[in-house]
Design an enzyme around this catalytic site. Structure first.
Site, PDB file in Angstrom:
ATOM      1  N   SER A 326     -14.890 -30.092 -29.522  1.00 40.84           N
ATOM      2  CA  SER A 326     -14.744 -29.520 -30.869  1.00 40.84           C
ATOM      3  C   SER A 326     -13.802 -30.349 -31.734  1.00 40.84           C
ATOM      4  O   SER A 326     -13.085 -31.226 -31.248  1.00 40.84           O
ATOM      5  CB  SER A 326     -14.201 -28.090 -30.763  1.00 40.84           C
ATOM      6  N   CYS A 327     -13.793 -30.021 -33.020  1.00 43.82           N
ATOM      7  CA  CYS A 327     -12.932 -30.718 -33.975  1.00 43.82           C
ATOM      8  C   CYS A 327     -11.572 -30.054 -34.084  1.00 43.82           C
ATOM      9  O   CYS A 327     -11.008 -29.990 -35.182  1.00 43.82           O
ATOM     10  CB  CYS A 327     -13.589 -30.746 -35.339  1.00 43.82           C
ATOM     11  N   ASP A 328     -11.059 -29.516 -33.013  1.00 43.40           N
ATOM     12  CA  ASP A 328      -9.748 -28.877 -33.043  1.00 43.40           C
ATOM     13  C   ASP A 328      -8.787 -29.650 -32.149  1.00 43.40           C
ATOM     14  O   ASP A 328      -9.128 -29.963 -30.999  1.00 43.40           O
ATOM     15  CB  ASP A 328      -9.864 -27.427 -32.560  1.00 43.40           C
TER      16      ASP A 328
END
Ligand SMILES: *Cc1c(COP(=O)(O)O)cnc(C)c1O
Length: 379
Positions: A326-328
């Site tokens: 994910s983009c976290d």
């Protein structure tokens, strides 16, 4: 990985990420615990994995259930369990949930405060109640002690009050912490609970039950004591403190029952050294991460085992940072303690993550970054 799971992967080649659970392992765990602690009734802690296939198998085996919400209670009933086999084991319950549980015939509720006791007295009159004690969670990789339980002094007061509020004070409970690897944690907790238990009996309460909670560990990377060792220690402590006058004993295993029954299959999305230099750390990004179900890697607390197709063929392994897709920025599983993986590992390779049957499937997000929830197969 059981032969049944290996065969399933070979024959079906399921899309990743997915969780495959061998229900026969769940059954053998149930039988092993039952065999080693025959005096105890087993209340499976549903939250570890609430799949209907697991609940049905356990119902058939005669298991009871520890539910944390009205939704989990409904799941047990749907799986065929009768209300007398369900304990509402969350110390934090909505009034609407208490009322519905009571109407459905659930008759066993936990509490750890005067405020919750008052809710039970009003909305589940006449029910059997038990008080959760705080105990040491030392030795547990996933502690539960800060949020739940009260002192023996306050529990004594609350249990005596319960009797005057139209409820039936029924027993005491504790939880030594999840992934508890020390058998002495149970001995210490039983000693503390038994002292209060006898004290309350001397005060005239007709107590009948001691609930030892869950906590029994799964094997991740390191060996853990066997269930036999835990049960021997528990039996000895019970005999020492209760002699021949044993209460009804409840256990609420979650992780132990399902953890080692499951394997997550994932795919490598990217292997990179972002600084470009050979000395930069090697990062391996999988198609599952903290938001895809591996939430217990928080603080690197639960340390999963990874299997790749190159483990045997490639003798050169080096430590990697392992992260999710994910983009976290917090979606990193292991960075402090890096994971040795084969140097030949490439994007597209499959990586199996062992002992992921507990606290994975329901911890995944419903679509963060558009990633679908973890697919599940129960065989
Ligand atoms: C989570 C929980 C369990 C199960 O714990 P495990 O460590 O998975 O065995 C049992 N009882 C209660 C009350 C719980 O909250």
């Amino acid at each position: 990985m059981t032969p049944k799971i290996s065969r399933f992967f070979a024959e079906h080649r399921p899309a990743t990420p997915c969780l495959v659970v061998d229900l026969d392992v769940v059954e053998s765990r149930y039988q092993a615990l039952h065999h080693n602690l025959p005096s105890a009734r087993i209340y499976y802690a549903i939250k570890a994995n609430p799949a209907p296939q697991i609940l049905r198998r356990l119902t058939e085996l005669g298991s009871s259930f520890d539910a944390a919400s009205i939704e989990e209670i409904r799941m047990c009933l749907a799986a065929g369990a009768t209300p007398d086999r369900i304990s509402y084991g969350n110390t934090v319950k909505k009034v609407s949930a208490i009322r519905e549980a009571h109407e459905l015939g659930i008759d066993l509720f936990v509490f750890d405060s005067m405020e919750e006791l008052a809710k039970l007295a009003e909305h589940a009159p006449g029910a059997r109640v038990f008080c959760r004690l705080t105990v040491e969670n030392e030795g547990a990789d996933w502690p539960l002690s800060r949020k739940f339980g009260t002192t023996t002094t306050h529990a004594r007061e609350l249990m005596l009050r319960a009797a005057t509020m139209g409820l039936r004070p029924y027993g005491l409970s504790f939880h030594v912490g999840s992934q508890q690897t020390s058998v002495t944690a149970y001995e210490t907790a039983i000693a503390r609970a038994s002292a209060l238990y006898r004290d309350l009996q001397d005060e005239g309460l007709d107590l009948q039950m001691l609930n030892l909670g869950g906590g029994f560990p799964a094997r991740y990377r390191e060996d853990v004591p066997t269930i036999g060792q835990f049960c021997t220690a528990i039996s000895q402590a019970l005999t020492e403190h209760f002699h021949n006058d044993l209460p009804d004993i409840l256990v609420e295993p979650g992780r132990y029952m399902v953890g080692e029954a499951g394997v997550v299959s994932s795919e490598v999305v990217l292997v990179s050294r972002r600084g470009g230099a050979p000395t930069d750390p090697r990062w391996v990004y999988l198609d599952i991460g903290r938001f895809g179900g591996l939430a217990e890697t928080e603080g690197e607390a639960i340390r999963y085992t990874f299997r790749t197709p190159h483990d045997e063929s490639d003798p050169d392994h080096s430590p990697c940072v392992l992260a999710g897709p994910s983009c976290d920025g917090v979606d990193i599983m292991y960075e402090k303690a890096r994971i040795p993986l084969p140097n030949s590992l490439r994007d597209g390779d499959r990586v199996d993550i062992l002992a992921t049957g507990a606290y994975v499937s329901t911890y995944c997000s419903t679509g963060f970054n558009g990633f679908p929830p973890l697919a599940e197969h129960y065989i």
